[in-house]
Design a protein around this motif. Sequence first.
Motif, PDB file in Angstrom:
ATOM      1  N   ARG A 228      -1.457   0.956   4.154  1.00 37.46           N
ATOM      2  CA  ARG A 228      -1.938   0.425   2.875  1.00 37.46           C
ATOM      3  C   ARG A 228      -3.445   0.503   2.712  1.00 37.46           C
ATOM      4  O   ARG A 228      -3.958   0.499   1.604  1.00 37.46           O
ATOM      5  N   GLY A 229      -4.172   0.571   3.807  1.00 43.24           N
ATOM      6  CA  GLY A 229      -5.637   0.640   3.750  1.00 43.24           C
ATOM      7  C   GLY A 229      -6.258  -0.738   3.745  1.00 43.24           C
ATOM      8  O   GLY A 229      -5.995  -1.554   2.868  1.00 43.24           O
TER       9      GLY A 229
ATOM     10  N   THR B  20      -8.999  -3.632   3.255  1.00 43.26           N
ATOM     11  CA  THR B  20      -9.983  -3.864   2.192  1.00 43.26           C
ATOM     12  C   THR B  20     -11.325  -4.264   2.799  1.00 43.26           C
ATOM     13  O   THR B  20     -11.389  -4.697   3.944  1.00 43.26           O
ATOM     14  N   GLU B  21     -12.378  -4.142   2.016  1.00 48.29           N
ATOM     15  CA  GLU B  21     -13.709  -4.580   2.461  1.00 48.29           C
ATOM     16  C   GLU B  21     -13.706  -6.065   2.798  1.00 48.29           C
ATOM     17  O   GLU B  21     -14.333  -6.491   3.763  1.00 48.29           O
TER      18      GLU B  21
ATOM     19  N   GLU C 231     -11.241  -7.812   3.956  1.00 45.38           N
ATOM     20  CA  GLU C 231     -10.589  -7.985   5.255  1.00 45.38           C
ATOM     21  C   GLU C 231     -11.493  -7.532   6.400  1.00 45.38           C
ATOM     22  O   GLU C 231     -11.543  -8.171   7.448  1.00 45.38           O
TER      23      GLU C 231
ATOM     24  N   GLY D 111     -11.351   1.764   4.957  1.00 48.88           N
ATOM     25  CA  GLY D 111     -10.022   1.690   4.380  1.00 48.88           C
ATOM     26  C   GLY D 111     -10.008   2.257   2.984  1.00 48.88           C
ATOM     27  O   GLY D 111     -10.965   2.072   2.228  1.00 48.88           O
ATOM     28  N   THR D 112      -8.938   2.944   2.649  1.00 48.57           N
ATOM     29  CA  THR D 112      -8.734   3.463   1.306  1.00 48.57           C
ATOM     30  C   THR D 112      -7.374   2.967   0.844  1.00 48.57           C
ATOM     31  O   THR D 112      -6.357   3.260   1.489  1.00 48.57           O
ATOM     32  N   GLN D 113      -7.368   2.211  -0.242  1.00 49.41           N
ATOM     33  CA  GLN D 113      -6.136   1.603  -0.708  1.00 49.41           C
ATOM     34  C   GLN D 113      -5.044   2.646  -0.905  1.00 49.41           C
ATOM     35  O   GLN D 113      -5.256   3.667  -1.559  1.00 49.41           O
ATOM     36  N   GLY D 114      -3.898   2.403  -0.283  1.00 51.11           N
ATOM     37  CA  GLY D 114      -2.746   3.272  -0.410  1.00 51.11           C
ATOM     38  C   GLY D 114      -2.801   4.535   0.424  1.00 51.11           C
ATOM     39  O   GLY D 114      -1.841   5.300   0.452  1.00 51.11           O
ATOM     40  N   THR D 115      -3.913   4.762   1.120  1.00 51.02           N
ATOM     41  CA  THR D 115      -4.077   5.986   1.909  1.00 51.02           C
ATOM     42  C   THR D 115      -4.176   5.704   3.396  1.00 51.02           C
ATOM     43  O   THR D 115      -3.782   6.516   4.212  1.00 51.02           O
TER      44      THR D 115
ATOM     45  N   THR E 138      -6.227   3.495   6.901  1.00 49.01           N
ATOM     46  CA  THR E 138      -7.417   2.948   7.538  1.00 49.01           C
ATOM     47  C   THR E 138      -7.854   3.871   8.660  1.00 49.01           C
ATOM     48  O   THR E 138      -7.020   4.444   9.354  1.00 49.01           O
TER      49      THR E 138
END
Length: 138
Positions: free
Chosen positions: A89-90, A92-93, A95, A122-126, A128
């Motif tokens: 899921r990637g 988040t900043e 987190e 991290g990239t959302q949906g791509t 970590t």
Amino acid sequence: LRPGVLDAVGLIAAIEWQAARFRDKTGVQCHLTLPSGELRLDRHRSTGLFRIFQEIMTNVTRHANATAVRASLTMEPGEIVLEVKDNGRGITEMEINDSKAYGILGMRERAAALGGELRIEGTQGTGTKVVVRVPHFQ
């Protein structure tokens, strides 16, 4: 504490062993790119890198919802680089910077104790990516 597996088989085989345990436990594929032969690292560096790898894999298990992980350990001039990428899921900043994210804090402290650094993207949906760079002098 130094895991017994490091003394028994060395860092490369210990990472392979940890990846196999991860696959068996989660069903998530883990593709490794590792140096052939054994790296000549002091006990402090091999323990630190192995523990960071374990924590990354624990975080993937708990949080990423990934179906695949790619990990590599490479020697670059003057440093050793551990990179682990998942397709989850990637992170988040928020987190990454959470003061209660003890796993991340511990990994950063281990990397710093080795004179190195840990970077998380991290990239959302791509997914970590975690990159650890530690000085290494032969």
